[in-house]
Enzyme design. Structure first.
Site, PDB file in Angstrom:
ATOM      1  N   GLY A  59       0.946  -1.196  -0.043  1.00 10.13           N
ATOM      2  CA  GLY A  59       0.133   0.051   0.089  1.00 10.13           C
ATOM      3  C   GLY A  59       0.786   1.173   0.011  1.00 10.13           C
ATOM      4  O   GLY A  59       2.028   1.440  -0.405  1.00 10.13           O
ATOM      5  N   GLY A  60       0.281   2.299   0.516  1.00 12.04           N
ATOM      6  CA  GLY A  60       0.969   3.342   0.372  1.00 12.04           C
ATOM      7  C   GLY A  60       2.516   3.539   1.289  1.00 12.04           C
ATOM      8  O   GLY A  60       3.027   4.445   1.318  1.00 12.04           O
ATOM      9  N   GLY A 100      24.895  12.287 -29.154  1.00 15.98           N
ATOM     10  CA  GLY A 100      24.070  12.971 -27.885  1.00 15.98           C
ATOM     11  C   GLY A 100      24.743  12.400 -26.648  1.00 15.98           C
ATOM     12  O   GLY A 100      24.964  13.052 -25.749  1.00 15.98           O
ATOM     13  N   ALA A 101      24.934  11.028 -26.880  1.00 17.23           N
ATOM     14  CA  ALA A 101      25.262  10.213 -25.633  1.00 17.23           C
ATOM     15  C   ALA A 101      26.819  10.795 -25.311  1.00 17.23           C
ATOM     16  O   ALA A 101      27.060  10.624 -24.089  1.00 17.23           O
ATOM     17  CB  ALA A 101      25.499   8.726 -25.984  1.00 17.23           C
TER      18      ALA A 101
HETATM   19  C1  HXC Z   1      -3.772  -4.378  11.850  1.00 14.54           C
HETATM   20  C2  HXC Z   1      -2.984  -6.114  11.319  1.00 14.54           C
HETATM   21  C3  HXC Z   1      -2.740  -5.706   9.839  1.00 14.54           C
HETATM   22  C4  HXC Z   1      -3.073  -4.245   9.771  1.00 14.54           C
HETATM   23  C5  HXC Z   1      -1.602  -7.704   9.972  1.00 14.54           C
HETATM   24  N1  HXC Z   1      -2.515  -7.425  11.260  1.00 14.54           N
HETATM   25  N2  HXC Z   1      -1.976  -6.533   9.209  1.00 14.54           N
HETATM   26  N3  HXC Z   1      -3.392  -5.709  12.262  1.00 14.54           N
HETATM   27  N4  HXC Z   1      -3.703  -3.852  11.055  1.00 14.54           N
HETATM   28  N5  HXC Z   1      -2.848  -3.731   8.514  1.00 14.54           N
HETATM   29  C6  HXC Z   1      -2.312  -8.509  12.315  1.00 14.54           C
HETATM   30  C7  HXC Z   1      -3.089  -9.626  12.060  1.00 14.54           C
HETATM   31  O1  HXC Z   1      -4.295  -9.333  12.515  1.00 14.54           O
HETATM   32  C8  HXC Z   1      -2.412 -10.881  12.641  1.00 14.54           C
HETATM   33  O2  HXC Z   1      -2.821 -10.447  14.485  1.00 14.54           O
HETATM   34  C9  HXC Z   1      -0.898 -10.225  12.774  1.00 14.54           C
HETATM   35  O3  HXC Z   1      -0.924  -9.054  12.198  1.00 14.54           O
HETATM   36  C10 HXC Z   1      -0.224 -11.373  11.877  1.00 14.54           C
HETATM   37  O4  HXC Z   1      -1.101 -11.158  10.394  1.00 14.54           O
HETATM   38  P1  HXC Z   1      -1.217 -12.408   9.847  1.00 14.54           P
HETATM   39  O5  HXC Z   1      -2.141 -12.033   8.808  1.00 14.54           O
HETATM   40  O6  HXC Z   1      -1.593 -13.638  10.747  1.00 14.54           O
HETATM   41  O7  HXC Z   1      -0.048 -12.903   9.146  1.00 14.54           O
HETATM   42  P2  HXC Z   1       0.470 -13.229   7.655  1.00 14.54           P
HETATM   43  O8  HXC Z   1      -0.208 -14.337   7.369  1.00 14.54           O
HETATM   44  O9  HXC Z   1       2.001 -13.284   7.693  1.00 14.54           O
HETATM   45  O10 HXC Z   1       0.001 -12.158   6.659  1.00 14.54           O
HETATM   46  C11 HXC Z   1       0.686 -10.713   6.765  1.00 14.54           C
HETATM   47  C12 HXC Z   1      -0.199  -9.821   5.935  1.00 14.54           C
HETATM   48  C13 HXC Z   1      -1.538  -9.773   6.317  1.00 14.54           C
HETATM   49  C14 HXC Z   1      -0.014 -10.321   4.455  1.00 14.54           C
HETATM   50  C15 HXC Z   1       0.699  -8.647   6.138  1.00 14.54           C
HETATM   51  O11 HXC Z   1      -1.578  -9.629   7.638  1.00 14.54           O
HETATM   52  C16 HXC Z   1      -2.189  -8.728   5.430  1.00 14.54           C
HETATM   53  O12 HXC Z   1      -2.674  -8.818   4.261  1.00 14.54           O
HETATM   54  N6  HXC Z   1      -2.679  -7.500   6.297  1.00 14.54           N
HETATM   55  C17 HXC Z   1      -3.244  -6.443   5.722  1.00 14.54           C
HETATM   56  C18 HXC Z   1      -2.510  -5.824   4.918  1.00 14.54           C
HETATM   57  C19 HXC Z   1      -3.191  -4.604   4.457  1.00 14.54           C
HETATM   58  O13 HXC Z   1      -4.162  -4.507   3.588  1.00 14.54           O
HETATM   59  N7  HXC Z   1      -2.762  -3.381   4.884  1.00 14.54           N
HETATM   60  C20 HXC Z   1      -3.366  -2.207   4.744  1.00 14.54           C
HETATM   61  C21 HXC Z   1      -2.653  -1.432   3.428  1.00 14.54           C
HETATM   62  S1  HXC Z   1      -2.870   0.000   2.810  1.00 14.54           S
HETATM   63  P3  HXC Z   1      -2.627 -11.700  15.402  1.00 14.54           P
HETATM   64  O14 HXC Z   1      -3.264 -10.991  16.484  1.00 14.54           O
HETATM   65  O15 HXC Z   1      -3.482 -12.856  14.442  1.00 14.54           O
HETATM   66  O16 HXC Z   1      -1.380 -12.020  15.462  1.00 14.54           O
HETATM   67  C22 HXC Z   1      -2.260   0.819   3.651  1.00 14.54           C
HETATM   68  C23 HXC Z   1      -2.225   2.295   3.529  1.00 14.54           C
HETATM   69  C24 HXC Z   1      -0.905   3.225   3.818  1.00 14.54           C
HETATM   70  O17 HXC Z   1      -1.283   0.344   4.459  1.00 14.54           O
HETATM   71  C25 HXC Z   1      -1.391   4.452   3.413  1.00 14.54           C
HETATM   72  C26 HXC Z   1      -0.060   5.138   3.339  1.00 14.54           C
HETATM   73  C27 HXC Z   1      -0.247   6.563   2.729  1.00 14.54           C
END
Ligand code: HXC
Length: 519
Positions: free
Chosen positions: A171-172, A406-407
Site C-alpha cells: 500500500g502507501g 548526444g550520448a
Molecule cells: C492491524 C494487522 C494488519 C493491519 C496484519 N495485522 N496486518 N493488524 N492492521 N494492517 C495483524 C493480524 O491481524 C495478525 O494478528 C497479525 O497482524 C499477523 O497477521 P497475519 O495475517 O496472521 O500474518 P501473515 O499471514 O503473515 O500475513 C501478513 C499480511 C496480512 C500479508 C501483511 O496480515 C495482511 O494482508 N494484512 C493486511 C494488509 C493491508 O491490507 N494493509 C493495509 C494496506 S493499505 P494476530 O493477533 O492474529 O497476531 C496501507 C495504506 C498506507 O497500508 C497508506 C499510506 C499513505
C-alpha cells in the site's frame, strides 16, 4: 513503592517490551526465516551501542477492542546507535505486534528519531516488516504515514536514508522507502507493492503471485525500486553497513577517507590490451573497474537492473568515489530509458553527499526505436544530462572507446562541467561511428557504384578516412575537450592524482528555489 521495587518495575517493564507480541509470535517470525526487529537492530549496529527511545509507548486506539490489547513500544523499535563508530538513527518494525502495522503513536515514534537525526545530521535506517496501516486506527494511521513521508522528503539530500525491506511493505507504505536513497530487499521473504495480488485480480483480472508482483527479484531487475536484492537478511544487514561506508554523515560533511594499503602508483599493463581490436566486440567494463580501484572493492548499485550501465561506489587512495560506466557487455552499453534513470539518480546521490564522480565512457549512443521514443527517452535521457550538468562535486571522465552523438555530451563531457577528461588511445569521439557516417554522407555515391568490388573498396576507403579524421581522441584533444590522452596502464594513478588535485574544488550553482529537473 520502595526504591528497589521501583527498579524492579523498570526491569520488568523492559523485559515485557522486549517480548514484543509475545514468545509465540517471535517463534513464528523465526520459523519464517526472519530475524526479529530487535535482532536486526543488534546486528546492524556496533555491539552494545543501541540506545532505545519510547520503549513504553502504547497505542491510544479505543475501538474494535484494541484498548484491551496493548504492547509496550507499540510495534516499532526506535533509537540510535553507531555503525563503525558513527552515529545513526534507526527504526525497526516489529511484525509480532499487530503485524507491524502502523498506528498514530507508532508513526510518532518514527518521526521522533527522524527529527533528531536531522537535528544532529546523522543517517536514518528504516527496517520495514509491516502489514501497513493499522486498520483499526483508520485515518490516524494514514496521517502518520504522511508525517513520515514529509520527513523523508525534508531529510532527502541532507542525511543518507537507507531502507531495508525484510517482510511485507504494501500500500502507501511503500512510499517511505521509495523516497530514500538506498532500498535493500531480502530475497523470498520481502515484497513491495502499491496494490496486492487480490486487488490486481479484482480490478484487472490479472492472476499473479505475491513474489511475481513485488518480490525482491522483480524490484531488483524490472522496476528498479530496489538497489539491492540480498540473498537473506544477513546479506541485507551487511549491505546497510557497507553502503554507509561510502557516504558522509550529512550533506555538510565530506565522506570519510580510510587508510589505503593498495599502492596508489600501481601500473596495470593488462589494461593496455583490454579493449578488443574489433570496435564492436564486447568486453566487461567491470574488469576495468576492479583493476583500477583500491583492493578490487566495488559496491555495485542496481546490479541486475539496466545492466547496460554500471553504477556504484569504490575508493581511490581510501577516498570514496561514485563510478558510472557504460557496459559494452550488455546491449553494447547503449543509453536507454532505464539506464538514463538509473545513472541520473546515482549521480544525484553522489552530488548530494559530496562524493566525487568517475565516469568511464564507452557508449555507442541512445537506443533507437519507437519503444524508446514513446516511452520518453527524450525526457529520461535529459535526466542524466541534467544530473551531470548540475553536479558540483569533482568529476573525472575517462573515454575508453566509443563516445558518440548526444550520448557523448551526456556522459560527463567537458561542457557539462566535468573537471578532468582523459581518453585512452582507443577512444572514438565523434557524431557517429564510421560505418553510419559513410552510409549517410556517401550513400548516393555508394549506390551509384555498380561493381561490387569497387563499391566495397570505396566504402572501406571512406570509412578509414573518417576513422582517421574523427574516430579517435585527438580531434577532441586538439580542442581541449580532452585534457590528455593517457596510457591505459596508468589509469589508476592518473585518477588518484586528478581527484587529489580536485579535492579543494568549490563550485556553486545560481541561487534558486530548486531546479526543475525533467521528471
Ligand atoms: C492491524 C494487522 C494488519 C493491519 C496484519 N495485522 N496486518 N493488524 N492492521 N494492517 C495483524 C493480524 O491481524 C495478525 O494478528 C497479525 O497482524 C499477523 O497477521 P497475519 O495475517 O496472521 O500474518 P501473515 O499471514 O503473515 O500475513 C501478513 C499480511 C496480512 C500479508 C501483511 O496480515 C495482511 O494482508 N494484512 C493486511 C494488509 C493491508 O491490507 N494493509 C493495509 C494496506 S493499505 P494476530 O493477533 O492474529 O497476531 C496501507 C495504506 C498506507 O497500508 C497508506 C499510506 C499513505
Amino acid at each position: 513503592m520502595s526504591r528497589q521495587q521501583e527498579i524492579k518495575k523498570l526491569i520488568d517493564l523492559r523485559a515485557e517490551a522486549r517480548l514484543g507480541g509475545g514468545l509465540k509470535r517471535l517463534e513464528k517470525q523465526h520459523s519464517k526465516g526472519k530475524y526479529t526487529a530487535r535482532e536486526r537492530i543488534e546486528m546492524i549496529l556496533d555491539e552494545g551501542s543501541f540506545e532505545e527511545f519510547d520503549m513504553f509507548v502504547k497505542h491510544r486506539c479505543r475501538d474494535f477492542g484494541l484498548e484491551k490489547e496493548q504492547y509496550l513500544g507499540d510495534g516499532v523499535i526506535t533509537g540510535h546507535g553507531t555503525i563503525d563508530g558513527r552515529v545513526v538513527y534507526i527504526f525497526s518494525q516489529d511484525f509480532t505486534v499487530f503485524g507491524g502495522s502502523l498506528s498514530e503513536t507508532y508513526a510518532k515514534k518514527i518521526c521522533k528519531v527522524m527529527d533528531q537525526a536531522l537535528l544532529v545530521g546523522a543517517p536514518i535506517i528504516g527496517i520495514n516488516d509491516s502489514g501497513g496501516a493499522r486498520i483499526q486506527e483508520g485515518v490516524m494511521s494514514l496521517a502518520g504515514y504522511a508525517d513520515i513521508f514529509q520527513r523523508n522528503i525534508m531529510a532527502s539530500g541532507v542525511v543518507p536514508q537507507i531502507s531495508a525491506i525484510f517482510g511485507p511493505c504494501a500500500g502507501g507504505a511503500v512510499y517511505s522507502p521509495a523516497l530514500t536513497d538506498v532500498v535493500i530487499m531480502s530475497d523470498k521473504t520481502s515484497y513491495m507493492f502499491v496494490t496486492g495480488p487480490k486487488v490486481a485480480k479484482t480490478v484487472t483480472g490479472e492472476d499473479i503471485t505475491t513474489e511475481d508482483l513485488g518480490g525482491a527479484t522483480v524490484h531488483a531487475t524490472k522496476s528498479g525500486v530496489a538497489h539491492f536484492r540480498a540473498d537473506d537478511e544477513d546479506e541485507g544487514i551487511m549491505l546497510i553497513r557497507k553502503s554507509l561506508e561510502y557516504l558522509p554523515q550529512n550533506n555538510l560533511e565530506e565522506p570519510i577517507q580510510t587508510e589505503c594499503t593498495d599502492p596508489i602508483d600501481r601500473i596495470n599493463d593488462e589494461l593496455n590490451d583490454i579493449i578488443p581490436e574489433n570496435p564492436n566486440a564486447p568486453y566487461d567494463v567491470k574488469d576495468i573497474i576492479y583493476t583500477i580501484v583500491d583492493d578490487e572493492e566495488f559496491l555495485e548499485y542496481h546490479r541486475h537492473y539496466a545492466k547496460n550501465i554500471v553504477v556504484g561506489f569504490s575508493k581511490f587512495n581510501g577516498m570514496p568515489v561514485g563510478i558510472v560506466a557504460n557496459q559494452p557487455n550488455y546491449l553494447a552499453g547503449v543509453l536507454d530509458i532505464n539506464a538514463s534513470k538509473k545513472a541520473a539518480r546515482f549521480v544525484r546521490l553522489c552530488d548530494a553527499f559530496n562524493v566525487p564522480i568517475l565516469t568511464l565512457v564507452d557508449v555507442p549512443g541512445f537506443l533507437p526505436g519507437s519503444n524508446q521514443e514513446y516511452g520518453g527517452i527524450i525526457i529520461h535521457g535529459a535526466k542524466l544530462l541534467f544530473a551531470y550538468g548540475e553536479a558540483t562535486v569533482p568529476k573525472v571522465t575517462i573515454t575508453l572507446r566509443k563516445s558518440y552523438g548526444g550520448a557523448h555530451d551526456v556522459m560527463s563531457s567537458k561542457q557539462l562541467r566535468s573537471d578532468i577528461n582523459y581518453a585512452w588511445p582507443s577512444a572514438e569521439i565523434a557524431v557517429m561511428g564510421a560505418q553510419g557516417a559513410v552510409e549517410i554522407l556517401e550513400g548516393r555515391k555508394v549506390r551509384s557504384i555498380e561493381n561490387d568490388e569497387e563499391r566495397e573498396k570505396f566504402v572501406q576507403e571512406k570509412e578509414d578516412e573518417y576513422k582517421e579524421k574523427f574516430a579517435n581522441p585527438y580531434v577532441a584533444a586538439q580542442h581541449g575537450f580532452i585534457d590528455d590522452v593517457i596510457e591505459p596502464r596508468n589509469t589508476r594513478f592518473r585518477i588518484i592524482r586528478a581527484f587529489r588535485t580536485l579535492s579543494t574544488k568549490k563550485q556553486t550553482n545560481p541561487p534558486k528555489k530548486h531546479s526543475n529537473i525533467p521528471l
